[in-house]
Design a protein around this motif. Structure first.
Motif, short mmCIF file in Angstrom:
data_model
loop_
_atom_site.label_atom_id
_atom_site.label_comp_id
_atom_site.label_asym_id
_atom_site.label_seq_id
_atom_site.Cartn_x
_atom_site.Cartn_y
_atom_site.Cartn_z
N ASN A 108 15.07 20.92 37.26
CA ASN A 108 15.66 21.97 36.43
C ASN A 108 15.83 23.29 37.18
N ILE A 109 15.87 23.26 38.51
CA ILE A 109 16.17 24.44 39.29
C ILE A 109 17.67 24.48 39.55
N TYR A 110 18.30 25.59 39.21
CA TYR A 110 19.76 25.69 39.29
C TYR A 110 20.24 26.59 40.41
N SER A 111 19.38 27.43 40.93
CA SER A 111 19.80 28.33 42.00
C SER A 111 18.58 28.79 42.78
N LEU A 112 18.81 29.19 44.04
CA LEU A 112 17.70 29.58 44.90
C LEU A 112 18.18 30.58 45.92
N THR A 113 17.41 31.68 46.09
CA THR A 113 17.72 32.66 47.11
C THR A 113 16.43 33.25 47.63
N PHE A 114 16.53 34.27 48.49
CA PHE A 114 15.36 34.87 49.11
C PHE A 114 15.52 36.38 49.11
N ASP A 115 14.40 37.09 48.88
CA ASP A 115 14.48 38.55 48.90
C ASP A 115 14.36 39.06 50.33
N LYS A 116 14.27 40.36 50.50
CA LYS A 116 14.27 40.94 51.85
C LYS A 116 13.04 40.54 52.65
#
Length: 278
Positions: free
Chosen positions: A240-248
């Protein structure tokens, strides 16, 4: 960052725990945003430490529309981005602090000072997705054609004119080109002008890179990572994970059906007699 997701462990026992064990450390899920339409297309803007994304807004009982927004990870400010009809796509030129946004009537650029989206190009075109790597790319809807901006004008990418494209990515070292559509996930060999099938079972939801250049594929079957010589391997089994990114700081930011979540280190975790639960 690669080891962070590879080493997630779940203990199958009788009780439930909401923390996640990553190697020898425990992480709590810090909810950044919740209880609205499914957030997707998460992209972290490194300079401001904001996460830009789109979410669904029900218009009627039969239709949905899309709204672009951002969360400031420092202040927790949430802000809708006005003026983009059907806003659903984001691409960021990190080196030049250019934030591109796409909707059902063209491409816009976000102005960090005025907090407004200014029209950029491709008036009247329905923008399915955006991507930036040296050049700006977009995928048009509903024909799913890949376009590239060269010398201020957009044109269909010749190598992909016979393919439908839902997701497109060029790695930071420019050595690999990936794309996905309804039939699977592929690598395009630019030297041999050949398409290689990587996985024809998964449905790709997003292709992302962390700050170290490691490649993550968010899919309907979980999250995969490119382990280089070993190929793509599943490292997170949550469907159920739809998106993934990373912070600074290279912290993992993910979304599920209703939430945007940051994995936050904690000194306490779960005992061995409980289940971990997403």
């Amino acid at each position: 960052m690669l080891n962070v997701l590879i080493c997630i462990q779940a203990v199958q026992k009788n009780k439930t725990c909401t923390s996640i064990k990553i190697q020898d450390r425990w992480y709590d899920k810090e909810i950044l945003w919740a209880n609205l339409g499914r957030p997707f297309n998460l992209y972290g803007h490194k300079t401001s430490n904001k996460v830009f994304f789109s979410y669904t807004v029900p218009e009627t009982y039969s239709d949905v529309d899309f709204q672009l927004a951002y969360i400031d990870l420092e202040t927790r400010e949430f802000q809708n981005i006005a003026g983009i009809r059907g806003g659903c796509s984001v691409a960021i030129d990190q080196a030049n602090d250019e934030i591109y946004l796409g909707g059902s009537d063209g491409i816009y650029k976000y102005n960090m000072m005025t907090k407004l989206a200014d029209f950029y190009k491709e008036a009247g075109r329905n923008i399915w997705a955006l991507f930036f790597r040296r050049n700006l790319f977009y995928i048009s809807y509903p024909d799913q054609r890949l376009h590239i901006e060269v010398d201020g004008k957009f044109a269909v990418v010749n190598e992909f004119e016979n393919f439908e494209v839902d997701h497109f990515h060029v790695t930071v070292d420019h050595e690999n080109i990936y794309f996905a559509n309804k039939t699977g996930f592929y690598n395009y060999d630019n030297d041999r002008l050949k398409v290689n099938v990587i996985n024809d079972v998964i449905t790709v939801r997003q292709i992302s890179e962390d700050n170290d250049g490691d490649l993550y594929i968010c899919t309907n079957l979980g999250v995969y990572v490119d382990l280089k010589n070993e190929g793509f391997q599943k490292v997170l089994d949550y469907k159920n994970i739809y998106s993934l990114t990373f912070d600074k700081d290279n912290n993992v930011i993910v979304s599920d059906e209703k939430r945007i979540i940051k994995l936050k280190h904690t000194t306490t975790g779960c005992s061995d007699n409980v289940n971990t639960h997403w």
